[in-house]
Design a protein around this motif. Structure first.
Motif, PDB file in Angstrom:
ATOM      1  N   UNK A 148      33.479 -27.397  34.649  1.00  0.00           N
ATOM      2  CA  UNK A 148      32.402 -26.426  34.821  1.00  0.00           C
ATOM      3  C   UNK A 148      31.778 -26.560  36.192  1.00  0.00           C
ATOM      4  N   UNK A 149      31.745 -25.478  36.934  1.00  0.00           N
ATOM      5  CA  UNK A 149      31.208 -25.464  38.292  1.00  0.00           C
ATOM      6  C   UNK A 149      29.889 -24.700  38.304  1.00  0.00           C
ATOM      7  N   UNK A 150      28.822 -25.359  38.739  1.00  0.00           N
ATOM      8  CA  UNK A 150      27.520 -24.699  38.834  1.00  0.00           C
ATOM      9  C   UNK A 150      27.268 -24.350  40.298  1.00  0.00           C
ATOM     10  N   UNK A 151      27.294 -23.053  40.598  1.00  0.00           N
ATOM     11  CA  UNK A 151      27.191 -22.570  41.981  1.00  0.00           C
ATOM     12  C   UNK A 151      28.569 -22.312  42.528  1.00  0.00           C
ATOM     13  N   UNK A 152      28.836 -21.075  42.929  1.00  0.00           N
ATOM     14  CA  UNK A 152      30.199 -20.721  43.364  1.00  0.00           C
ATOM     15  C   UNK A 152      30.217 -20.214  44.804  1.00  0.00           C
ATOM     16  N   UNK A 153      29.638 -20.996  45.703  1.00  0.00           N
ATOM     17  CA  UNK A 153      29.687 -20.680  47.121  1.00  0.00           C
ATOM     18  C   UNK A 153      30.996 -21.117  47.744  1.00  0.00           C
ATOM     19  N   UNK A 154      30.991 -21.310  49.064  1.00  0.00           N
ATOM     20  CA  UNK A 154      32.223 -21.613  49.800  1.00  0.00           C
ATOM     21  C   UNK A 154      32.869 -22.909  49.331  1.00  0.00           C
ATOM     22  N   UNK A 209      16.636 -25.242  44.570  1.00  0.00           N
ATOM     23  CA  UNK A 209      15.525 -24.289  44.545  1.00  0.00           C
ATOM     24  C   UNK A 209      14.643 -24.613  43.344  1.00  0.00           C
ATOM     25  N   UNK A 210      13.578 -23.849  43.176  1.00  0.00           N
ATOM     26  CA  UNK A 210      12.732 -24.035  41.997  1.00  0.00           C
ATOM     27  C   UNK A 210      13.514 -23.785  40.712  1.00  0.00           C
ATOM     28  N   UNK A 211      14.507 -22.882  40.784  1.00  0.00           N
ATOM     29  CA  UNK A 211      15.299 -22.555  39.602  1.00  0.00           C
ATOM     30  C   UNK A 211      16.329 -23.634  39.272  1.00  0.00           C
ATOM     31  N   UNK A 212      16.782 -24.368  40.288  1.00  0.00           N
ATOM     32  CA  UNK A 212      17.856 -25.336  40.050  1.00  0.00           C
ATOM     33  C   UNK A 212      17.384 -26.790  40.031  1.00  0.00           C
ATOM     34  N   UNK A 213      16.132 -27.050  40.426  1.00  0.00           N
ATOM     35  CA  UNK A 213      15.642 -28.427  40.400  1.00  0.00           C
ATOM     36  C   UNK A 213      15.733 -28.986  38.975  1.00  0.00           C
ATOM     37  N   UNK A 214      16.374 -30.156  38.851  1.00  0.00           N
ATOM     38  CA  UNK A 214      16.586 -30.818  37.553  1.00  0.00           C
ATOM     39  C   UNK A 214      17.329 -29.915  36.576  1.00  0.00           C
TER      40      UNK A 214
END
Length: 347
Positions: A148-154, A209-214
């Motif tokens: 499972x990959x969280x965040x699909x940037x470069x 970010x505030x959404x991804x912290x912890x």
């Protein structure tokens, strides 16, 4: 000619910037100190300040830089969570290095997965002591495991290509799904809960970010498969470390590979082999045989350092010549904080 202050400078930084600066001709002063509220006085008389991940551009620092006439903060990294954007509004430009080497970080992420899974680090230590036993070194095939990959940037997209070579099943979560890439690379987007439930390995590649912290916490850990592996080459505060420790103690988490740590600014990139560390949480992590910790080195390749230096100096040249700053971080702020409007960054 611009006068530039470099903070948190290591010998390898100085070497590559000195060589490349022959082309640009800037006056660069290198400081080993990190930029913070106490060291900001060193920036007086400079046009540009260049900082790295452990430097702190707080509101006090920003206001002092503005008072001293500093026009630009040049981050030598992709992340920007160490800058107070609200304080910087209408005072100072901020640029970063969007993609110094996504390949370096993706490759390092896979190396952490393989090392942790197959206990290569433990085996190496054993054999140096002439212990050739295989007891305790059992791993698993990567083949057909769900990652499972969280965040699909470069970085994540390159990692996915590598994982597909192992014939892994890849699922992903992103606030802004790239459905075209999902189709091309053969992975599927799922909800965050589904990712936690289904993954054998979870790898973090989202910005802080505030959404991804912890985003990894007691609640999310409880949803995971028993024995799941967590890999973090993103930002330390994506994981609540105390909750991770509890997950490890309860054998809910099978293993963890961490290239970053939420309190790393106190220790990473420095040598504490003699004095030791005064951090009970980090010390506890280091006691687990199923935890692999490295000191924020995933990016650390020759190619990455060269790209960091070139991009940073190009941004300074654009400032000097009055041209648009290609790698400027655009943002909007209100009473609730700041939101990045448009930034091409490594996730």
């Amino acid at each position: 000619m611009l006068k530039i202050a470099f903070f948190d400078t290591k010998p390898y930084d100085k070497e590559i910037f000195q060589e490349l600066n022959k082309k640009y001709g800037f006056e660069i002063i290198y400081f080993e100190e990190r930029l913070n509220d106490k060291t900001v006085k060193l920036t007086e008389g400079f046009d540009v300040v260049s900082i790295f991940v452990q430097d702190k551009a707080s509101s006090l620092v920003i206001n002092k830089l503005h008072e001293y006439g500093v026009k630009l903060i040049a981050l030598r990294c992709a992340g920007y969570n160490n800058v107070d954007f609200k304080a910087a509004r209408d005072k100072i430009h901020i640029v970063h290095v969007p993609a110094y080497s996504p390949h370096a970080i993706a490759e390092f992420t896979v190396s952490m997965m393989l090392t942790l899974n197959r206990k290569i680090h433990k085996s190496h230590t054993r054999t140096k002591d002439l212990n050739f036993s295989l007891s305790g070194l059992l791993g698993f095939d990567m083949y057909q495991k769900t990652v499972g990959i969280i965040g699909t940037g470069k970085i994540a997209k390159i990692l996915i290509k590598i994982l597909k070579g192992f014939e892994c099943n890849v699922i992903a979560y992103d606030l802004y799904p790239d459905t075209r890439s999902a189709e091309e690379l053969g992975f599927s987007y799922v909800s965050l809960d589904e990712l936690f439930i289904e993954s054998d390995i979870i790898s973090l590649h989202c910005p802080l970010t505030k959404d991804t912290e912890y985003i990894i916490n007691a609640n999310s850990i409880n949803k995971m498969k028993k024995g799941a592996m967590i890999v973090n080459t993103g930002r330390g505060k994506l994981i609540n470390t105390k909750d991770l420790i509890e997950g490890l103690k309860e054998y809910k988490i099978g293993s963890a590979a961490l290239d970053v740590y939420e309190e790393e600014d106190k220790y990473f990139y420095e040598d504490f082999s003699v004095s030791g560390v005064n951090d009970d949480v980090l010390s506890r992590l280091l006691t687990f045989p199923n935890v692999l910790i490295t000191s924020h080195q995933a990016y650390f390749t020759k190619e990455a350092l060269n790209n960091i230096a070139t991009t940073t100096l190009d941004s300074m040249m654009q400032l000097d010549e009055g041209k648009p700053l290609e790698n400027e971080i655009a943002y909007i702020c209100d009473e609730n904080g700041c939101i990045i409007k448009k930034v091409i960054t490594q996730k």
